[in-house]
Write an enzyme that holds these catalytic residues in place. Structure first.
Site, short mmCIF file in Angstrom:
data_model
loop_
_atom_site.label_atom_id
_atom_site.label_comp_id
_atom_site.label_asym_id
_atom_site.label_seq_id
_atom_site.Cartn_x
_atom_site.Cartn_y
_atom_site.Cartn_z
N GLY A 69 12.07 4.26 7.65
CA GLY A 69 11.57 5.62 7.85
C GLY A 69 11.63 6.03 9.31
O GLY A 69 11.37 5.21 10.20
N MET B 220 2.58 10.49 6.45
CA MET B 220 1.95 9.52 5.54
C MET B 220 2.02 8.13 6.15
O MET B 220 3.02 7.76 6.77
CB MET B 220 2.68 9.53 4.20
CG MET B 220 2.40 10.77 3.42
SD MET B 220 2.99 10.61 1.74
CE MET B 220 2.56 12.22 1.12
N SER B 221 0.94 7.38 5.96
CA SER B 221 0.88 6.02 6.49
C SER B 221 -0.15 5.25 5.68
O SER B 221 -1.18 5.81 5.28
CB SER B 221 0.44 6.06 7.96
OG SER B 221 0.01 4.78 8.36
N SER B 222 0.13 3.97 5.45
CA SER B 222 -0.84 3.14 4.72
C SER B 222 -2.16 3.09 5.49
O SER B 222 -3.22 2.86 4.91
CB SER B 222 -0.30 1.72 4.56
OG SER B 222 0.97 1.76 3.95
N ASP C 221 8.67 5.41 11.95
CA ASP C 221 8.66 4.27 12.87
C ASP C 221 9.99 4.26 13.63
O ASP C 221 10.82 3.38 13.45
CB ASP C 221 8.46 2.98 12.08
CG ASP C 221 7.14 2.99 11.33
OD1 ASP C 221 6.11 2.71 11.93
OD2 ASP C 221 7.14 3.34 10.13
N ALA D 82 0.87 -1.19 0.00
CA ALA D 82 0.00 0.00 0.00
C ALA D 82 0.91 1.23 0.00
O ALA D 82 0.83 2.10 0.86
CB ALA D 82 -0.95 0.00 1.20
N HIS E 82 7.16 5.65 1.44
CA HIS E 82 7.90 4.46 1.00
C HIS E 82 8.80 4.80 -0.20
O HIS E 82 9.95 4.38 -0.26
CB HIS E 82 6.93 3.36 0.54
CG HIS E 82 6.01 2.83 1.59
ND1 HIS E 82 4.66 3.02 1.55
CD2 HIS E 82 6.25 2.11 2.72
CE1 HIS E 82 4.09 2.43 2.59
NE2 HIS E 82 5.03 1.87 3.32
P1 AMP Z 1 5.40 -0.12 6.31
O1 AMP Z 1 4.96 -0.51 4.95
O2 AMP Z 1 4.42 0.71 7.05
O3 AMP Z 1 5.93 -1.29 7.10
O4 AMP Z 1 6.65 0.83 6.10
C1 AMP Z 1 7.78 0.41 5.37
C2 AMP Z 1 8.88 1.41 5.57
O5 AMP Z 1 8.47 2.69 5.12
C3 AMP Z 1 9.25 1.57 7.06
O6 AMP Z 1 10.66 1.70 7.18
C4 AMP Z 1 8.55 2.84 7.43
O7 AMP Z 1 9.16 3.53 8.51
C5 AMP Z 1 8.67 3.63 6.15
N1 AMP Z 1 7.65 4.69 6.11
C6 AMP Z 1 6.32 4.54 6.33
N2 AMP Z 1 5.71 5.75 6.29
C7 AMP Z 1 6.67 6.66 6.06
C8 AMP Z 1 6.69 8.08 5.91
N3 AMP Z 1 5.58 8.81 6.01
N4 AMP Z 1 7.87 8.69 5.68
C9 AMP Z 1 9.02 7.97 5.58
N5 AMP Z 1 9.07 6.63 5.70
C10 AMP Z 1 7.92 5.98 5.93
#
Ligand code: AMP
Length: 282
Positions: free
Chosen positions: A142, A179-181, A145, A27, A32
Site C-alpha cells: 500500500g 485506514m490502519s489496523s 507505507d 487485523a 488490505h
Molecule cells: P500491515 O498489515 O499494516 O503491515 O499492512 C499490510 C499491507 O497493507 C502493506 O503493504 C500496507 O501498506 C497495506 N495497507 C495498510 N493500510 C492500507 C490502506 N489504508 N490502504 C492501502 N493499503 C494499505
C-alpha cells in the site's frame, strides 16, 4: 509450515500459474482487501500472509498489543476470494539460531526509519523470507507505507529478485483518515483529531498544485496545520520529500512526496500523497 507453503507454491509454479502475494500483519481492513482484489485481478493464485513480525517492532513499541484476529481475517479473505492464507509462527519463520539481517542503507534511516531504528531492516528481512517461501511473480503493497515500498523496491532491484512490486492507492475512511489496523487505538475525540494529518497533507497538495514558490513554504504551513490540533502530541516529521531518495526537497521536482508522521495521544499515525508539480510550473 513454511515448507508446506513453499511446496504448495512450487506445485502451482510447475503448472504455469502466476502467484500474486499480499504480505500483512493481519487485523485486516478494506485497505488490505484492496490489495488482495488487485492481486486477484492480475494473477492466477493469490497468497495472503499474516505475520506480526517481531523484527520490525522496536523496544517499547506495540508488538504485544497489536490487534490480532485471524478468524475474522479469514472470513474477510473468503469474501474477496483469496486463494491461500499463510500464517507462519514465529518459531518456524525465525527459529533459534536465525542470524541473517538485511540492511538497506540510506533510505531505511530517513523519515519513519529515523524514529524506528531497525524497523526497515526487520521488514526487509522478513519480506525477503516470505518472497522465498511464496515465490510470487508480483507482490502488492500500500502507498500508505510509502517508505516501505521504496525499501522493498530497492531490495528487489539490488538483489535481482524477479518480482514486480506493485504499489496500490491508500484506502481512506469517509473523513479522509487512512485506514490502519492501529486506528482502533484512537479513543473518542482522538479519532476526530486524527483527521488533521490528511487534511494538512491535502492542504499542502493544494498549495503545490496552485503554484506555491517552494517546498519550504509548504512545509511551514503543513507543520502549522498539524500544530493547530491540540491532541497532536508529537510531530515526528512533516514535509516535502524526493519520492526516490526520501530526502528533503529544496525545490519541487516533477513528483513530490508530501508525508508526515504524528502522534495523537499514544497512537502513531502516518500518511502521504504524491503530488505532480508540473501543472504549477506551466
Ligand atoms: P500491515 O498489515 O499494516 O503491515 O499492512 C499490510 C499491507 O497493507 C502493506 O503493504 C500496507 O501498506 C497495506 N495497507 C495498510 N493500510 C492500507 C490502506 N489504508 N490502504 C492501502 N493499503 C494499505
Amino acid at each position: 509450515m513454511p515448507r508446506i507453503m513453499q511446496e504448495t507454491s512450487k506445485r502451482h509454479l510447475y503448472k504455469g500459474k502466476t502467484i500474486g502475494f499480499v504480505p500483512t500483519m493481519g487485523a485486516l481492513h478494506s485497505g488490505h482487501l484492496s490489495l488482495v482484489k488487485r492481486a486477484k485481478s492480475e494473477n492466477d493464485i493469490v497468497v495472503v500472509s499474516i505475520f506480526v513480525n517481531p523484527l520490525q517492532f522496536g523496544p517499547g513499541e506495540d508488538f504485544e498489543k497489536y490487534p490480532r484476529d485471524v478468524e475474522k481475517d479469514m472470513e474477510k479473505l473468503r469474501d474477496v476470494d483469496a486463494d491461500i492464507l499463510f500464517v507462519p509462527e514465529n518459531k518456524n519463520l525465525c527459529p533459534e539460531g536465525f542470524a541473517t539481517h538485511f540492511i538497506i542503507e540510506g533510505i531505511s534511516d530517513r523519515l519513519c526509519g529515523a524514529f524506528r531504528p531497525g524497523h526497515f531492516s526487520g521488514v526487509a528481512t522478513v519480506v525477503c523470507k516470505l518472497f522465498n517461501i511464496v515465490r510470487p511473480v508480483r507482490a502488492y503493497f500500500g502507498q500508505k507505507d510509502f517508505q516501505q515500498t521504496v525499501v522493498i523496491g530497492r531490495m528487489v532491484e539490488d538483489l535481482n529478485m524477479d518480482i514486480e512490486v506493485v504499489t496500490c492507492p491508500t484506502v481512506r475512511e469517509s473523513d479522509g483518515l487512512a485506514m490502519s489496523s492501529r486506528n482502533v487505538y484512537l479513543r473518542g475525540e482522538e479519532r476526530t483529531a486524527a483527521t488533521v494529518l490528511y487534511k494538512a497533507i491535502s492542504l499542502s497538495r493544494e498549495m503545490i498544485e496552485a503554484g506555491v514558490s517552494g517546498p519550504e513554504e509548504v512545509k511551514a504551513r503543513l507543520n502549522e496545520a498539524l500544530r493547530s490540533e491540540r491532541l497532536v502530541s508529537e510531530i515526528q516529521y512533516a514535509g516535502v520529500y524526493d519520492p526516490k531518495t526520501l530526502l528533503d526537497l529544496n525545490e519541487f521536482k516533477r513528483y513530490n512526496l508530501v508525508a508526515g508522521a504524528i502522534r495523537i495521544g499514544g497512537t502513531r499515525l502516518i500518511d502521504n500523497v504524491l503530488v505532480e508539480a508540473v501543472k504549477a510550473r506551466q
